[in-house]
Write a protein that holds these residues in place. Structure first.
Motif, PDB file in Angstrom:
ATOM      1  N   ALA A  88       0.863  -1.185   0.000  1.00 55.95           N
ATOM      2  CA  ALA A  88       0.000   0.000   0.000  1.00 55.95           C
ATOM      3  C   ALA A  88       0.896   1.231   0.000  1.00 55.95           C
ATOM      4  CB  ALA A  88      -0.910   0.010   1.223  1.00 55.95           C
ATOM      5  N   ARG A  89       0.359   2.321  -0.486  1.00 53.25           N
ATOM      6  CA  ARG A  89       1.117   3.574  -0.551  1.00 53.25           C
ATOM      7  C   ARG A  89       0.337   4.638   0.202  1.00 53.25           C
ATOM      8  NH1 ARG A  89       0.738   7.257  -4.704  1.00 53.25           N
ATOM      9  NH2 ARG A  89      -0.451   5.691  -5.824  1.00 53.25           N
ATOM     10  N   CYS A  90       1.040   5.355   1.085  1.00 51.45           N
ATOM     11  CA  CYS A  90       0.415   6.436   1.858  1.00 51.45           C
ATOM     12  C   CYS A  90       0.943   7.777   1.382  1.00 51.45           C
ATOM     13  CB  CYS A  90       0.732   6.286   3.348  1.00 51.45           C
ATOM     14  SG  CYS A  90      -0.101   4.899   4.122  1.00 51.45           S
ATOM     15  N   VAL A  91       0.031   8.688   1.142  1.00 52.35           N
ATOM     16  CA  VAL A  91       0.376  10.073   0.873  1.00 52.35           C
ATOM     17  C   VAL A  91      -0.180  10.860   2.054  1.00 52.35           C
ATOM     18  CG1 VAL A  91       0.097  12.050  -0.669  1.00 52.35           C
ATOM     19  CG2 VAL A  91       0.341   9.729  -1.623  1.00 52.35           C
ATOM     20  N   ASP A  92       0.732  11.485   2.782  1.00 57.11           N
ATOM     21  CA  ASP A  92       0.364  12.177   4.019  1.00 57.11           C
ATOM     22  C   ASP A  92       0.665  13.666   3.914  1.00 57.11           C
ATOM     23  OD1 ASP A  92      -0.347   9.821   5.482  1.00 57.11           O
ATOM     24  OD2 ASP A  92       1.784   9.405   5.733  1.00 57.11           O
ATOM     25  N   ARG A  93      -0.296  14.467   4.371  1.00 55.93           N
ATOM     26  CA  ARG A  93      -0.022  15.890   4.555  1.00 55.93           C
ATOM     27  C   ARG A  93       0.320  16.069   6.027  1.00 55.93           C
ATOM     28  NH1 ARG A  93      -4.756  18.628   4.137  1.00 55.93           N
ATOM     29  NH2 ARG A  93      -4.667  19.375   6.268  1.00 55.93           N
ATOM     30  N   PHE A  94       1.563  16.424   6.264  1.00 53.70           N
ATOM     31  CA  PHE A  94       2.038  16.680   7.620  1.00 53.70           C
ATOM     32  C   PHE A  94       1.951  18.166   7.904  1.00 53.70           C
ATOM     33  CE2 PHE A  94       3.860  12.509   7.404  1.00 53.70           C
ATOM     34  CZ  PHE A  94       4.111  12.130   8.717  1.00 53.70           C
ATOM     35  N   GLU A  95       1.736  18.498   9.165  1.00 54.99           N
ATOM     36  CA  GLU A  95       1.806  19.886   9.620  1.00 54.99           C
ATOM     37  C   GLU A  95       2.608  19.922  10.915  1.00 54.99           C
ATOM     38  OE1 GLU A  95      -2.142  21.484   9.995  1.00 54.99           O
ATOM     39  OE2 GLU A  95      -2.577  21.173   7.854  1.00 54.99           O
ATOM     40  N   ARG A  96       3.407  20.976  11.043  1.00 49.51           N
ATOM     41  CA  ARG A  96       4.130  21.199  12.294  1.00 49.51           C
ATOM     42  C   ARG A  96       3.299  22.170  13.118  1.00 49.51           C
ATOM     43  NH1 ARG A  96      10.115  22.704  11.785  1.00 49.51           N
ATOM     44  NH2 ARG A  96       9.199  24.138  10.314  1.00 49.51           N
TER      45      ARG A  96
ATOM     46  N   ARG B  61      -4.232  11.813   5.863  1.00 52.37           N
ATOM     47  CA  ARG B  61      -3.610  10.645   5.211  1.00 52.37           C
ATOM     48  C   ARG B  61      -4.564  10.068   4.180  1.00 52.37           C
ATOM     49  NH1 ARG B  61      -0.579   5.840   8.152  1.00 52.37           N
ATOM     50  NH2 ARG B  61       1.142   7.100   7.381  1.00 52.37           N
ATOM     51  N   ARG B  62      -3.990   9.727   3.019  1.00 54.42           N
ATOM     52  CA  ARG B  62      -4.723   8.953   2.012  1.00 54.42           C
ATOM     53  C   ARG B  62      -3.878   7.748   1.667  1.00 54.42           C
ATOM     54  NH1 ARG B  62      -7.663  11.359  -2.711  1.00 54.42           N
ATOM     55  NH2 ARG B  62      -8.712   9.380  -2.420  1.00 54.42           N
ATOM     56  N   LEU B  63      -4.501   6.587   1.685  1.00 53.11           N
ATOM     57  CA  LEU B  63      -3.818   5.340   1.392  1.00 53.11           C
ATOM     58  C   LEU B  63      -4.383   4.772   0.099  1.00 53.11           C
ATOM     59  CD1 LEU B  63      -2.897   2.524   3.801  1.00 53.11           C
ATOM     60  CD2 LEU B  63      -4.367   1.956   1.871  1.00 53.11           C
ATOM     61  N   ALA B  64      -3.516   4.225  -0.733  1.00 56.76           N
ATOM     62  CA  ALA B  64      -3.935   3.532  -1.955  1.00 56.76           C
ATOM     63  C   ALA B  64      -3.390   2.111  -1.899  1.00 56.76           C
ATOM     64  CB  ALA B  64      -3.410   4.254  -3.195  1.00 56.76           C
ATOM     65  N   TRP B  65      -4.245   1.144  -2.171  1.00 57.94           N
ATOM     66  CA  TRP B  65      -3.832  -0.254  -2.217  1.00 57.94           C
ATOM     67  C   TRP B  65      -3.149  -0.504  -3.551  1.00 57.94           C
ATOM     68  CZ3 TRP B  65      -4.292  -2.167   2.421  1.00 57.94           C
ATOM     69  CH2 TRP B  65      -5.306  -1.707   3.264  1.00 57.94           C
ATOM     70  N   GLU B  66      -1.946  -1.077  -3.547  1.00 56.78           N
ATOM     71  CA  GLU B  66      -1.203  -1.326  -4.782  1.00 56.78           C
ATOM     72  C   GLU B  66      -1.371  -2.763  -5.267  1.00 56.78           C
ATOM     73  OE1 GLU B  66       0.376   0.967  -6.580  1.00 56.78           O
ATOM     74  OE2 GLU B  66       0.069   2.592  -5.164  1.00 56.78           O
ATOM     75  N   TRP B  67      -1.110  -3.742  -4.409  1.00 63.24           N
ATOM     76  CA  TRP B  67      -1.280  -5.147  -4.783  1.00 63.24           C
ATOM     77  C   TRP B  67      -1.296  -6.033  -3.547  1.00 63.24           C
ATOM     78  CZ3 TRP B  67       2.796  -7.960  -2.990  1.00 63.24           C
ATOM     79  CH2 TRP B  67       4.032  -7.328  -2.897  1.00 63.24           C
ATOM     80  N   ASN B  68      -1.717  -7.289  -3.743  1.00 64.90           N
ATOM     81  CA  ASN B  68      -1.786  -8.261  -2.668  1.00 64.90           C
ATOM     82  C   ASN B  68      -1.462  -9.639  -3.230  1.00 64.90           C
ATOM     83  OD1 ASN B  68      -3.913 -10.413  -1.312  1.00 64.90           O
ATOM     84  ND2 ASN B  68      -2.868  -9.131   0.181  1.00 64.90           N
ATOM     85  N   HIS B  69      -0.745 -10.441  -2.452  1.00 65.08           N
ATOM     86  CA  HIS B  69      -0.431 -11.818  -2.839  1.00 65.08           C
ATOM     87  C   HIS B  69      -0.658 -12.707  -1.623  1.00 65.08           C
ATOM     88  CE1 HIS B  69       1.577 -15.191  -4.770  1.00 65.08           C
ATOM     89  NE2 HIS B  69       2.307 -15.337  -3.673  1.00 65.08           N
ATOM     90  N   GLU B  70      -1.389 -13.783  -1.805  1.00 68.83           N
ATOM     91  CA  GLU B  70      -1.642 -14.716  -0.719  1.00 68.83           C
ATOM     92  C   GLU B  70      -1.000 -16.061  -1.041  1.00 68.83           C
ATOM     93  OE1 GLU B  70      -5.881 -14.708  -0.251  1.00 68.83           O
ATOM     94  OE2 GLU B  70      -5.867 -12.655   0.486  1.00 68.83           O
ATOM     95  N   MET B  71      -0.514 -16.732   0.001  1.00 71.08           N
ATOM     96  CA  MET B  71       0.157 -18.016  -0.183  1.00 71.08           C
ATOM     97  C   MET B  71      -0.087 -18.898   1.031  1.00 71.08           C
ATOM     98  SD  MET B  71       3.615 -15.923   0.179  1.00 71.08           S
ATOM     99  CE  MET B  71       2.850 -14.353   0.576  1.00 71.08           C
ATOM    100  N   PRO B  72      -0.009 -20.212   0.847  1.00 68.60           N
ATOM    101  CA  PRO B  72      -0.191 -21.096   2.004  1.00 68.60           C
ATOM    102  C   PRO B  72       0.935 -20.906   3.014  1.00 68.60           C
ATOM    103  CG  PRO B  72       0.254 -22.373  -0.007  1.00 68.60           C
ATOM    104  CD  PRO B  72       0.221 -20.929  -0.379  1.00 68.60           C
ATOM    105  N   VAL B  73       0.628 -21.144   4.284  1.00 68.44           N
ATOM    106  CA  VAL B  73       1.640 -21.058   5.332  1.00 68.44           C
ATOM    107  C   VAL B  73       2.652 -22.175   5.105  1.00 68.44           C
ATOM    108  CG1 VAL B  73       2.081 -21.262   7.810  1.00 68.44           C
ATOM    109  CG2 VAL B  73       0.054 -20.033   6.994  1.00 68.44           C
TER     110      VAL B  73
END
Length: 187
Positions: free
Chosen positions: A111-119, A129-141
């Protein structure tokens, strides 16, 4: 572009906020997550949650203690400073183990976060904060620890855990005396 010492310190403080947030998610320490935000901050968690960050933290306080094993890696951090405001972008590569009995699986998510910070009052925190999901991969344990070469006897292995049972919260760390705590973060 050559940065001033003040700008380097600002960038480091912002990066520390991002890394502390990841630690909070992994250790189930919602106080660390809360410390990343200004009180009036907005959290848009990729459409899964959109609203006041304080409400998001309240949800995390309920979910994280029983959440599965997770590891968040914060990488590719870019920070654009503009006085008492900054825009950051970072990638979170997250591993989590999902225990579903016979249907257990490991999940790897980017995932990618774009954050506006303020001091404010001399402290950098996330204002939006805005988050965008980029990709996901699932696998057996398939946990064999290098087929037994890394850890031959798992019964002796110290495993990561959630707050307060993780090694990070042990008295040996000195955290109860204020050692190793970030300003604004709870032990």
């Amino acid at each position: 572009m050559r940065l001033t010492v003040e700008q380097l310190l600002d960038r480091q403080e912002i990066e520390d906020v991002l890394i502390s947030y990841a630690r909070g998610a992994d250790r189930g320490d919602a106080d660390l997550i809360a410390a990343a935000y200004h009180p009036d901050a907005i959290e848009d968690h990729g459409g899964v949650f959109v609203g006041p960050a304080s409400d998001y933290v309240a949800v995390m306080r309920k979910i994280l203690p029983g959440a599965p094993l997770m590891t968040h890696l914060c990488t590719n951090i870019t920070i654009e400073l503009d006085g008492d405001r900054a825009l950051s972008e970072c990638y979170f590569l997250t591993f989590s183990r999902r225990d579903g009995g016979e249907d257990s699986y490991d999940s790897l998510t980017m995932a990618r976060c774009v954050d506006r910070f303020e001091r404010r009052d001399g402290t950098w925190r996330i204002a939006h904060r805005r988050l965008a999901w980029e990709w996901n991969h699932e696998m057996p344990v398939n946990e064999t620890w290098g087929r037994g070469m890394i850890i031959p006897d798992m019964a002796k292995a110290v495993r990561g855990a959630k707050k307060p049972h993780d090694i990070l919260y042990g008295e040996w760390t000195g955290r109860h005396e204020g050692i190793g705590r970030h300003e604004g973060a709870a032990a």
